[in-house]
Structure formats: structure tokens, C-alpha cells
Design an enzyme around this catalytic site. Structure first.
Site, PDB file in Angstrom:
ATOM      1  N   CYS A 112     -73.875 -37.314 -37.257  1.00 32.05           N
ATOM      2  CA  CYS A 112     -74.417 -36.126 -36.581  1.00 32.05           C
ATOM      3  C   CYS A 112     -74.321 -36.296 -35.068  1.00 32.05           C
ATOM      4  O   CYS A 112     -75.151 -36.984 -34.459  1.00 32.05           O
ATOM      5  CB  CYS A 112     -75.866 -35.890 -36.995  1.00 32.05           C
ATOM      6  SG  CYS A 112     -76.624 -34.449 -36.211  1.00 32.05           S
ATOM      7  N   CYS A 151     -77.315 -34.930 -33.165  1.00 29.35           N
ATOM      8  CA  CYS A 151     -78.501 -35.793 -33.247  1.00 29.35           C
ATOM      9  C   CYS A 151     -78.392 -37.006 -32.315  1.00 29.35           C
ATOM     10  O   CYS A 151     -79.354 -37.371 -31.650  1.00 29.35           O
ATOM     11  CB  CYS A 151     -78.690 -36.299 -34.687  1.00 29.35           C
ATOM     12  SG  CYS A 151     -78.694 -35.023 -35.959  1.00 29.35           S
ATOM     13  N   ASP A 152     -77.218 -37.627 -32.304  1.00 30.24           N
ATOM     14  CA  ASP A 152     -77.093 -38.938 -31.675  1.00 30.24           C
ATOM     15  C   ASP A 152     -76.176 -38.992 -30.453  1.00 30.24           C
ATOM     16  O   ASP A 152     -76.072 -40.028 -29.798  1.00 30.24           O
ATOM     17  CB  ASP A 152     -76.585 -39.955 -32.709  1.00 30.24           C
ATOM     18  CG  ASP A 152     -77.523 -40.078 -33.898  1.00 30.24           C
ATOM     19  OD1 ASP A 152     -78.747 -39.990 -33.677  1.00 30.24           O
ATOM     20  OD2 ASP A 152     -77.051 -40.249 -35.031  1.00 30.24           O
TER      21      ASP A 152
END
Length: 312
Positions: free
Chosen positions: A136, A139-140
Site C-alpha cells: 500500500c 499507507c507507507d
């Protein structure tokens, strides 16, 4: 076989399931939640979450999921370990059987079973999980500002991830197995026009390397051909973008899904094609796949379940 009658059955944990349990408990629906094969969902494998409201200093995925779980239990949710192995949604009450052999009869059902990211199957993907390997970028990606990263895949999702990362990272490799991109023309043009994205066509990943995290990847170019060539690239992050598999199989053929298996819901709602059956989180979301959107849909599912029961 033991039988149990339940007003509101929630299948799956994670942000969607636990949030649904919080709202359903506060609405006096006496929800029973089965956590599934991975209690807490995919976020429990994420080391640091910085984009969920309410955690200004960031929080580990495991800690955040435990907070949500405790909150659901505080309001009276019956949270249980276990997996649903079969279901019969042909008539009400809806039936589901757990791996422990209990048959559940539910007046309403909230499906929050999530989706599993597809991986290449390399041992190094597990070795470096949370240490440079991610599925992701949204997300990261923040952790790789001004660093070098690689994205695996050649479809629209991979292009979207690469474009997102290009605004953060110094350099983005796209590792593409085929000699072309499968993405839509507009996505291809955007990627090709981005100066810090480099596409490695006809490359496959053999493994990753690094001492305390990912420091590089071992690739092979034109595998199996006469001019096969070993290639190593220096990277700090390795992002998988080859798709997700929604965990909806156990509910077929009762629930309508799209071609990929994502559960179809009414626009703007969590209501499925079956009255009293709702879907929340990644199992019904092929687009966003974020903790905050999953939690929001869990809230919506519980509210819709309460309204359904009130109207009976």
C-alpha cells in the site's frame, strides 16, 4: 451441531468490523463478531500508521486494532476468535457455520472480511515485511521521502502507486514482467511523462537483500531467453501492486460481486443484494482500501443494520 440465534452477526475484524461492532453495540443490537483468520486484519502487519485521525504521533497497526477491539468490547460487543467456513444466505434467518462447528442464525449480517494483497511468493517478502516491503503506497509511501523505491506491476494500480510515490521518493522503479504496460493509455502517458519513474520492462524479481531492512532487489531481465541478464537495483522500499483478492468466496453464490470478487453494494450504502446483509471495508472496496474509509463503511453498515431491524 450447536445452534445460536444472533440479531447482528459481524464477520471479520479490522477497522470495518470493529467499528461496526462499536456502533451496533451502542444501538443495542447485541452484535457477535468473529475475528477471522487474521484478528485485526491487514493493518496488524503495518508497523507505523500516521494517516489515521486521532494519532498525531502515529501508532502501530497492532496497537490501533487493539484499541478498536477494546472499544467494541467496552460497549458490549461479543468478540470471538474463529472463522466462518460455510454460509447459507438463501433465506432468513441467514446461516453461517464456524470452524468450531457452531451454526449461527442471524437476523442481520455485516460482512467485513477484507481483501488480501497478492504477493509474488518470495520468502524475502515475509522476511522484510514491515521492513521495506509493502502492498500500500498510500499507507507507507510517506516513509520513503527522497529515497529509492520499486513498484511491481504493470496495470492501472501499479501506475497509480508509482505516480503517488513519485511525488515523495527520489526515484521510482517499475518492475514489469511483460514488454509493455497493461494500464490504460492515460495512465501509461502519465507514468512515461514523470521524470523520476523508470520502467524496467521484461524484469522479474528473484529476491531482496539488506541487513536491517530492504537495501536492494535481485532481478532477472528476459528470464529464459538467450540474452537473460541478472540485474541488481538499490532500493529502500519494495511495493507490491499486482492486485488484491477480496475474501468473499464463502458467501457465493448468494452475494452479488464484481468480476474480481468485490461485493457489490448500493451506491453510497453498504446494503448488498440481500435484505439485511451489508458489506463493509475492503471486501466491498476496490478503489480506496484505506483504514479510515473501512472504518466509515463499518459505521454505515451498523446504522443500516439497526434501521433494517427497526423496520421489521
Amino acid at each position: 451441531m450447536n445452534k445460536e440465534k444472533i440479531r447482528c452477526l459481524i464477520i471479520g475484524s479490522g477497522p470495518a468490523g470493529y467499528t461496526a461492532a462499536i456502533y451496533a453495540s451502542r444501538a443495542n443490537l447485541s452484535p457477535v463478531l468473529y475475528e477471522g483468520i487474521q484478528p485485526g486484519g491487514q493493518l496488524t502487519t503495518t508497523t507505523e500508521i500516521e494517516n489515521f485521525p486521532g494519532y498525531p504521533q502515529g501508532v502501530s497497526g497492532m496497537e490501533m486494532m487493539e484499541d478498536l477491539r477494546k472499544q467494541a468490547i467496552r460497549f458490549g460487543a461479543d468478540v470471538r476468535p474463529g472463522i466462518i467456513v460455510t454460509s447459507d444466505l438463501s433465506a432468513t434467518p441467514y446461516r453461517a457455520v464456524t470452524d468450531g462447528g457452531t451454526e449461527l442464525e442471524a437476523e442481520t449480517l455485516i460482512i467485513a472480511t477484507g481483501a488480501a494483497a497478492k504477493y509474488l511468493g518470495l520468502a524475502d517478502e515475509k522476511k522484510y515485511a514491515g521492513m521495506g516491503v509493502s502492498a500500500c503506497a498510500t499507507c507507507d509511501g510517506f516513509f520513503y521521502r527522497k529515497k529509492r523505491v520499486a513498484v511491481v506491476g504493470g496495470g492501472d494500480t501499479a501506475c497509480e502507486e508509482a505516480l503517488y510515490l513519485s511525488g515523495l521518493a527520489a526515484h521510482v522503479y517499475m518492475i514489469v514482467r511483460k514488454p509493455f504496460l497493461r494500464a490504460s493509455q492515460v495512465m501509461q502517458e502519465r507514468v512515461l511523462a514523470t521524470p523520476n519513474i523508470e520502467i524496467l520492462f521484461e524484469h522479474q524479481t528473484l529476491g531482496l537483500f539488506g541487513e536491517n531492512g530492504v537495501e536492494g532487489a535481485h532481478l532477472v531481465r528476459r528470464k529464459g531467453e538467450e540474452d537473460e541478464q541478472a540485474v541488481d537495483i538499490a532500493i529502500d522500499g519494495f511495493f507490491l501492486a499486482i492486485g488484491h483478492t477480496p475474501n468473499s468466496e464463502v458467501f457465493k453464490p448468494w452475494i452479488e460481486t464484481d468480476e474480481a470478487g468485490y461485493i457489490r453494494t448500493r451506491p453510497g450504502m453498504t446494503q448488498t443484494n440481500l435484505p439485511g446483509v451489508f458489506a463493509a471495508g475492503d471486501v466491498a472496496d476496490p478503489v480506496y482500501k484505506q483504514a479510515i474509509t473501512a472504518a466509515a463503511s463499518g459505521c454505515k453498515a451498523a446504522i443500516e443494520a439497526e434501521r433494517f431491524l427497526s423496520g421489521k
